[in-house]
Design an enzyme around this catalytic site. Structure first.
Site, PDB file in Angstrom:
ATOM      1  N   GLU A 108       0.829  -1.207   0.000  1.00 35.51           N
ATOM      2  CA  GLU A 108       0.000   0.000   0.000  1.00 35.51           C
ATOM      3  C   GLU A 108       0.863   1.258   0.000  1.00 35.51           C
ATOM      4  O   GLU A 108       0.788   2.086   0.926  1.00 35.51           O
ATOM      5  CB  GLU A 108      -0.955   0.000   1.198  1.00 35.51           C
ATOM      6  CG  GLU A 108      -2.049  -1.037   1.078  1.00 35.51           C
ATOM      7  CD  GLU A 108      -3.118  -0.921   2.150  1.00 35.51           C
ATOM      8  OE1 GLU A 108      -2.877  -0.255   3.170  1.00 35.51           O
ATOM      9  OE2 GLU A 108      -4.194  -1.499   1.975  1.00 35.51           O
ATOM     10  N   GLU A 153      -6.500  -7.536  -0.659  1.00 39.21           N
ATOM     11  CA  GLU A 153      -6.904  -7.552   0.747  1.00 39.21           C
ATOM     12  C   GLU A 153      -8.344  -7.072   0.868  1.00 39.21           C
ATOM     13  O   GLU A 153      -8.742  -6.116   0.199  1.00 39.21           O
ATOM     14  CB  GLU A 153      -6.096  -6.539   1.581  1.00 39.21           C
ATOM     15  CG  GLU A 153      -4.670  -6.856   1.839  1.00 39.21           C
ATOM     16  CD  GLU A 153      -4.030  -5.744   2.687  1.00 39.21           C
ATOM     17  OE1 GLU A 153      -4.740  -5.038   3.422  1.00 39.21           O
ATOM     18  OE2 GLU A 153      -2.808  -5.572   2.582  1.00 39.21           O
TER      19      GLU A 153
HETATM   20  C1  GAL Z   1      -4.093  -2.526   5.037  1.00 39.47           C
HETATM   21  C2  GAL Z   1      -2.687  -3.071   5.149  1.00 39.47           C
HETATM   22  C3  GAL Z   1      -2.611  -4.363   5.923  1.00 39.47           C
HETATM   23  C4  GAL Z   1      -3.448  -4.268   7.161  1.00 39.47           C
HETATM   24  C5  GAL Z   1      -4.860  -3.936   6.774  1.00 39.47           C
HETATM   25  C6  GAL Z   1      -5.811  -3.871   7.943  1.00 39.47           C
HETATM   26  O1  GAL Z   1      -4.066  -1.136   4.958  1.00 39.47           O
HETATM   27  O2  GAL Z   1      -2.127  -3.271   3.880  1.00 39.47           O
HETATM   28  O3  GAL Z   1      -1.264  -4.605   6.245  1.00 39.47           O
HETATM   29  O4  GAL Z   1      -2.930  -3.252   7.974  1.00 39.47           O
HETATM   30  O5  GAL Z   1      -4.900  -2.695   6.140  1.00 39.47           O
HETATM   31  O6  GAL Z   1      -7.101  -3.499   7.553  1.00 39.47           O
END
Ligand code: GAL
Length: 681
Positions: free
Chosen positions: A162, A319
């Site tokens: 990110e 994710e």
């Molecule tokens: C994203 C990040 C992950 C984790 C996740 C939690 O921003 O890439 O590592 O922190 O959020 O929601």
């Protein structure tokens, strides 16, 4: 791009050549003792996991000191996953610099506009423009790539994590130096920069490049074009980091695709992703639901926009969450059915992978209350059972893998430059919310059951009969020409308040607003009429406007008025207009109508283009329809947006997912998703 995605990511380490939808998570085995790893692989197999992202935050573990490397544990993890038939999207591990590095080189730490240092202790505490950070990060990338280049589990590279999540804006001296170089490349001469920035105003004229700074905390509003350029520069600086890592990966493993996870969601606006997309071998995105009245519309909107950024090609959901997150004021758990529907909504919009943060819920650290595929309760849990079910569903949907988005009749133009520029300070209103306005148009179309594609200015706009461009604030001369051509060739353009106002230097187009689009729209605005918070005006079509009004004069005999203001200072004047030219038209909506108002106005805007819902009447609103198309057929996704059962009669096709009733009507249970396959025409 598709072939790399399919040949590597969707194949998995078991080498199965059949295309499929990938399924998995971020996997952080370094947080767990060795014996848990075996159970992890066993449970991953049970869930149908095909790919995991490993090593994202492992820098301190892999390189515990400047010249100490510890790969033993990672070798073992890679081997275990490979033996389990699970592919690895291996991270370059550069997201979070280790304490030894920040202690030795505090000059890599980012600095805020106020001059405060962002100290280590969390993550992503690095300056995108720090040569010292770059050197250490690239050394790590080279070591990792060299070590795993031939590992059979390796299916893709995951650059950093990110990029820009916490460090998009850095105002340090490194940033100042890099900003000057960027400006020299953009403008060539100080004369050109002084003109673009309008430095005749407030005695800001520069006589030497060294005088130029990032827009640090100032006595009043910093120069608007300086602010806009700093946004462009900051996005470019991170893109440059992405490219630097990618170049090493391509050199060492030319056949392994490279991606990085974007954050197209909520208010994340610092990174100009349409401009980054071509630097990756396939687009990946992270998305988290922000609970609220439009939350699933927002999910659909974001997924749709990612598809637009990916040029309609398949992309990777890197994710999302199985249930609650840990970083909102109140972290709401997902309801039964949300896990599957949220996931499949991304697939409906082109995702060829469904991945989560993270595989196993942590026992310690800032994210221990963030849900995962294996929760604190363990595998004997409703959540893990839902995870296993979703794995089976994705297997059923294997034929969808590799298919692309089929263009919808309606396009919504989403423009990063307008987003950045329209929301700057010292404007007619500070209440304008670019993304919100675009989302409201999208929600209104969803409520009418009309399919729409989010597109960027790089897209072929002529694919859409109707093009909605909310708050298209920045209109360079070229874009004005493109839009004019679009309308002349029969397209129906719809735009709104505060559009066409400035050029790429944030200089106002003169002669009356909306300067760049004035002729096309056949109107002239002499003065903006922003409304105070809570204030609204009535229109004579019974809708209500808020935020903004315009003092509109019709400038062309062909311009018709679709609605007038009934109250407010502009009562009796035009509020919504349309100018027809040949087969095309250009409409202007001068106020913020909100979802309900737009829903009532939209049929009148869509009519001239002959666009209406493709769904049967009872499904318009409750059901979202998307269409993907590939060699295996056309895939129609029907997503129940409600908590009620919805019948969808008259929709033929082979049912890949879902069920029909005795009469053959498709029936969607609460929050259910059905997928039909029809032959590709
Ligand atoms: C994203 C990040 C992950 C984790 C996740 C939690 O921003 O890439 O590592 O922190 O959020 O929601």
């Amino acid at each position: 791009m598709i072939s790399t995605l399919q040949s590597r990511m969707l194949r998995g380490a078991d080498g199965d050549p059949a295309p499929r939808l990938a399924y998995g998570a971020d996997y952080n085995p370094e947080q767990w003792p060795r014996d848990v790893w075996e159970e992890d692989v066993r449970l991953m197999r049970e869930a149908g996991v095909t790919v995991v992202s490993v090593g994202i935050f492992s820098w301190a573990r892999i390189q515990p000191g400047p010249d100490i490397w510890d790969f033993g544990w990672l070798d073992e993890v890679m081997d275990l996953l490979h033996a389990g038939g699970i592919g690895v999207d291996l991270a370059t591990a550069t997201a979070s610099p280790p304490p030894w590095l920040t202690t030795a080189h505090p000059e890599i730490l980012p600095v805020t506009a106020n001059g405060e240092t962002l100290w280590p202790g969390a993550r992503q505490h690095w300056r995108p423009t720090s040569p010292v950070f770059r050197e250490h990060a690239l050394r790590l990338v080279r070591e990792i790539a060299g070590r795993y280049k031939d590992h059979p589990a390796l299916v893709a590279w995951h650059v950093s994590n990110e990029l820009g999540c916490h460090n998009i804006y850095d105002f340090s001296d490194d940033a100042a130096r890099a900003f000057r170089l960027w400006l020299r490349a953009r403008y060539g001469t100080l004369e050109a920069l002084n003109h673009a920035w309008g430095t005749a105003f407030w005695s800001q004229r520069y006589s030497d490049w060294e005088q130029i700074l990032p827009p640090r905390l100032a006595a009043s509003h910093p120069n608007p074009t300086q602010q806009l350029d700093f946004k462009r520069f900051s996005s470019d600086a991170l893109k440059d980091h992405l490219v630097a890592e990618r170049e090493i990966l391509r050199e060492i493993t030319p056949g392994v695709p490279v991606t990085t996870n974007f954050m197209v969601m909520g208010g994340t606006k610092g990174m100009n992703y349409p401009d980054w997309a071509d630097e990756t071998d396939f687009v990946s995105n992270d998305h988290y639901v922000h609970p609220g009245p439009q939350d699933r519309d927002e999910l659909s909107f974001s997924a749709n926009l990612v598809s637009g950024i990916a040029g309609g090609r398949p992309w990777f959901l890197m994710e999302h969450s199985t249930s609650a997150v840990n970083w909102q004021p109140v972290n709401v758990a997902k309801r039964p059915g949300d896990l599957a529907r949220d996931s499949l909504l991304h697939v409906a919009h082109g995702a060829d992978a469904v991945c989560f943060f993270q595989w196993r819920q942590s026992v310690a650290g800032a994210e221990k209350y963030h849900s995962a595929m294996v929760p604190h309760a363990g595998a004997d849990s409703d959540l893990f059972r839902a995870v296993v079910d979703l794995g089976a569903t994705l297997k059923t949907l294997a034929p969808v893998a590799g298919s692309e988005r089929e263009a919808a009749a309606v396009g919504i133009l989403y423009d990063w430059e307008s987003w950045w520029a329209a929301e700057q300070d010292s404007h007619p209103t500070s209440l304008l919310d670019y993304r919100r306005e675009a989302l409201d148009w999208y929600s209104a179309l969803l409520a009418l059951g009309v399919r729409a594609d989010l597109v960027t200015t790089r897209a072929d706009l002529s694919r859409h009969q109707v093009l909605i461009a909310p708050v298209l604030h920045v209109v360079p001369a070229e874009l004005a020409k493109d839009l004019t051509r679009y309308v002349e060739q029969g397209g129906h353009l719809v735009t709104t308040y505060f559009s066409g106002v400035v050029d790429e230097n944030d200089h106002v187009w003169l002669g009356g607003y909306p300067g760049a689009l004035r002729e096309l729209l056949g109107i002239r605005v002499e003065e903006f009429g922003p409304l105070l918070a809570g204030e609204s005006v009535e229109l004579d079509d019974s809708t209500r406007g808020s935020l903004w009004t315009d003092q509109i004069t019709l400038a062309d005999g062909d311009t018709e008025v679709l609605a007038h203001y009934r109250s407010g200072v502009h009562a009796g004047r035009p509020a919504v207009t349309r100018r027809s030219t040949g087969d095309g038209s250009a409409s202007y909506v001068s106020t913020r109508l909100g979802v309900d108002g737009l829903r009532s106005l939209l049929p009148r805007l869509l009519d001239p283009a002959g666009v209406s819902s493709e769904l049967p009447p009872q499904a318009r609103g409750p059901v979202e329809l998307t269409v993907r198309r590939g060699p295996g057929g056309r895939f129609l996704f029907l997503v129940n947006r409600t908590d009620e059962t919805v019948p969808v009669p008259g929709f033929d096709g082979e049912v890949l997912l879902g069920a029909r009733d005795a009469e053959g009507s498709l029936v969607l249970g609460p929050r259910e998703v059905a997928v039909l396959r029809r032959p590709a025409a």
